[in-house]
Design a protein around this motif. Structure first.
Motif, PDB file in Angstrom:
ATOM      1  N   GLN A 195      28.015  58.438  25.717  1.00 44.92           N
ATOM      2  CA  GLN A 195      28.109  59.518  24.730  1.00 44.92           C
ATOM      3  C   GLN A 195      29.084  59.078  23.642  1.00 44.92           C
ATOM      4  O   GLN A 195      29.759  58.074  23.780  1.00 44.92           O
ATOM      5  N   PRO A 196      29.169  59.850  22.563  1.00 52.06           N
ATOM      6  CA  PRO A 196      30.007  59.383  21.450  1.00 52.06           C
ATOM      7  C   PRO A 196      31.503  59.280  21.748  1.00 52.06           C
ATOM      8  O   PRO A 196      32.044  60.040  22.547  1.00 52.06           O
ATOM      9  N   ASN A 237      30.699  65.981  21.029  1.00 51.11           N
ATOM     10  CA  ASN A 237      30.194  66.775  22.150  1.00 51.11           C
ATOM     11  C   ASN A 237      29.556  65.894  23.232  1.00 51.11           C
ATOM     12  O   ASN A 237      28.726  65.057  22.943  1.00 51.11           O
ATOM     13  N   GLY A 238      29.989  66.097  24.461  1.00 53.58           N
ATOM     14  CA  GLY A 238      29.488  65.279  25.574  1.00 53.58           C
ATOM     15  C   GLY A 238      30.320  64.026  25.784  1.00 53.58           C
ATOM     16  O   GLY A 238      30.246  63.395  26.827  1.00 53.58           O
ATOM     17  N   GLN A 262      41.640  75.293  25.742  1.00 55.43           N
ATOM     18  CA  GLN A 262      41.596  76.330  26.778  1.00 55.43           C
ATOM     19  C   GLN A 262      40.208  76.923  26.939  1.00 55.43           C
ATOM     20  O   GLN A 262      39.720  77.079  28.039  1.00 55.43           O
ATOM     21  N   ASP A 263      39.578  77.255  25.810  1.00 58.43           N
ATOM     22  CA  ASP A 263      38.313  77.995  25.871  1.00 58.43           C
ATOM     23  C   ASP A 263      37.079  77.121  25.713  1.00 58.43           C
ATOM     24  O   ASP A 263      35.965  77.588  25.896  1.00 58.43           O
ATOM     25  N   LYS A 264      37.278  75.857  25.315  1.00 58.30           N
ATOM     26  CA  LYS A 264      36.165  74.958  25.036  1.00 58.30           C
ATOM     27  C   LYS A 264      35.213  75.546  23.997  1.00 58.30           C
ATOM     28  O   LYS A 264      34.000  75.343  24.048  1.00 58.30           O
ATOM     29  N   LYS A 276      30.183  76.068  21.221  1.00 58.71           N
ATOM     30  CA  LYS A 276      30.687  75.650  22.531  1.00 58.71           C
ATOM     31  C   LYS A 276      30.601  74.131  22.629  1.00 58.71           C
ATOM     32  O   LYS A 276      29.596  73.552  22.235  1.00 58.71           O
ATOM     33  N   VAL A 277      31.645  73.525  23.138  1.00 59.01           N
ATOM     34  CA  VAL A 277      31.596  72.064  23.262  1.00 59.01           C
ATOM     35  C   VAL A 277      32.175  71.591  24.588  1.00 59.01           C
ATOM     36  O   VAL A 277      32.983  72.278  25.212  1.00 59.01           O
TER      37      VAL A 277
END
Ligand SMILES: Nc1ncnc2c1ncn2[C@@H]1O[C@H](COP(=O)(O)OP(=O)(O)OP(=O)(O)O)[C@@H](O)[C@H]1O
Ligand SMILES: [Mg+2]
Length: 470
Positions: A195-196, A237-238, A262-264, A276-277
């Motif tokens: 992934q990146p 992401n990822g 904390q919340d992503k 969302k990530v």
């Protein structure tokens, strides 16, 4: 190579099968044919085609169903559907299911050729990307971090263990010690390697643009935001986001970063919808983050959140064994780059390198060696090929006697105050002392000094200490 590309042609109309076979074979592709969906699946399993050119309407299993089965068997194949105008909707839907493209019947042959050619180019490009990515991940393998220093070896082992998790990592160390190299190792040795790996230098971006760099912005969010832009968090992401120079992150953004950790999730600048990530954070800084927390310039809560795993890279001067090792490595690298045949360093040059304090660490060493490779005219690097301030620093330290250690070394040196002689005398002193403390036992002395017994014997001979009894 088109000769290595296998195209499977599927149509219940024999004249079309024959025509396409002839045309594509003439272009250089390998071809096979199948008459219907079921035969196509068998041929697909047996021949592992790269590209499938398939009619939609066929008796038995139709093209869409066959395509779905093929995707389940081997997701990598490139599928092109052939469709009558009446089934255009179906073909368009199929694109969403992962079909590469479609062509409407009746088609002309140039069109088919072009489409297959494009599919082939795309596959070729994908292969090249894979090769590049493999090379990249190869060049960041942990064993590319050269070291023989015990503390560094332990750090590499810790890095490898840390890589396997998704825990946040903070990398500390002076400028040029290899923080970025370690950050890349964390990523390329992790399950996220494919992934990146996205980098952001928090110190290199004007404060006003940092938020949009991190989180992206919506069109019109601020003057100059002419179109929507994704930020580093979305790009990563990822994968892994490497926040370099995290100590330069302004307090207001520290709050926002903490929230994402904390919340992503977060919002783009000027945006309403929540993104969302799943991003792993690796942060680095040459600053003392704990001291910044005490001084109130770095948020304590963010510090704790980031500091799950802490990798502190020692400066080069604290791992002297790495100096000759890295110097040799860079010598080989730059000699090759500049087309020079240079095998090694002369003793004095090496001693000069080992005596330098390396405020710029490994990067400074790499630069010094590259400069020496360019400047040298012989088969070895000599002290005079090194930056002049290196030798000067060593010489003036020796001459001023500002260092007790150097003064002590100089003492038995007699008239010869060359650095080479000073170093040799120092070596002789250390060896003599170690021998003494080991009651003359050479094996134990060699072990304690971290050199082979053979090297010790050679040095004893060189220093005329070899009359010492075992
Ligand atoms: N142990 C090592 N083995 C091989 N090469 C190394 C090692 N340490 C550092 N290097 C090389 O030295 C150079 C500097 O390293 P890097 O950029 O990772 O340092 P840094 O700590 O990020 O520096 P800065 O704080 O200036 O950003 C790079 O070219 C890197 O590949
Ligand atoms: Mg760096």
């Amino acid at each position: 190579m088109k000769q290595d590309t296998h195209v499977l042609i599927v149509d219940d109309d024999e004249s079309i099968r024959r025509l396409l076979s002839v045309v594509l074979a003439r272009e250089g592709y390998q071809t096979t044919t199948a008459e219907d969906g079921l035969q196509a699946i068998d041929a697909f399993k047996a021949g592992a085609p790269d590209i499938v050119l398939m009619d939609i309407r066929m008796p038995g299993l139709n093209g869409i169903e066959a395509m779905q089965q093929m995707h389940a068997i081997r997701p990598g194949a490139t599928i092109i559907l052939m469709t009558a105008f009446a089934e255009l909707d179906t073909a368009i839907q199929a694109i969403k299911l992962g079909v590469f493209d479609y062509v409407v019947k009746p088609f002309d042959l140039a069109e088919i050729n072009l489409l297959v050619e494009r599919a082939w180019q795309m596959r070729d490009m994908r292969k090249q990307i894979k090769v590049l990515r493999d090379e990249l991940s190869e060049s960041f393998r942990l064993d590319r971090i050269l070291t023989q220093d015990p503390a560094m070896l332990a750090l590499c082992a810790a890095t490898e263990r840390a890589s396997k998790s998704s825990a946040t990592v903070v990398i500390l160390g002076e400028s040029g010690v290899g923080k970025e190299l370690f950050a890349a190792s964390v990523h390329y040795n992790s399950p996220r390697a494919r992934q990146p790996f996205i980098k952001l230098n928090c110190g290199a971006i004007p404060e006003g643009l940092l938020e949009s760099e991190l989180f992206g912005h919506e069109k019109g969010a601020f003057t100059g935001a002419v179109s929507r832009r994704t930020g580093k968090f979305e790009q990563a992401n990822g994968g892994t986001l490497f926040l370099d120079e995290i100590g330069e992150l302004p307090l207001i953004l520290q709050v926002k970063l903490l929230r994402v950790l904390q919340d992503k999730q977060f919002e783009r600048v000027g945006g309403e919808t929540t993104q969302k990530v799943d991003v792993r954070i690796v942060a680095a800084t040459h600053r003392d983050l704990a001291a910044m927390v005490e001084a109130g310039t770095f948020r304590r809560d963010l510090y704790y959140r980031l500091n799950v795993i802490n990798l502190s890279i020692p400066p080069l001067r604290d791992r002297p064994v790495d100096i000759p090792l890295l110097a040799q490595h860079f010598l080989r690298k730059f000699a090759q780059e500049h087309g020079r045949e240079i095998d090694g360093f002369d003793d004095l040059a090496l001693a000069t390198l080992q005596g330098h304090p390396w405020p710029g660490n490994v990067r400074e060493l790499a630069n010094a060696v590259e400069r020496a490779v360019v400047m040298s005219s012989g088969k070895s690097i000599f002290a005079e090929d090194l930056p002049p301030e290196f030798a000067e620093r060593a010489r003036s330290a020796a001459a001023d006697g500002d260092s007790a250690q150097l003064a002590a070394i100089a003492e038995p040196g007699g008239e010869d105050h060359s650095l080479k002689n000073l170093v040799r005398n120092f070596e002789a002193q250390v060896i003599a002392q170690t021998l003494q403390s080991n009651q003359g036992n050479r094996s134990r002395t060699a072990t304690e000094l971290g050199i082979s017994r053979r090297a010790l014997l050679y040095k004893l001979h060189e220093c005329k200490l070899d009359s010492t009894e075992e």
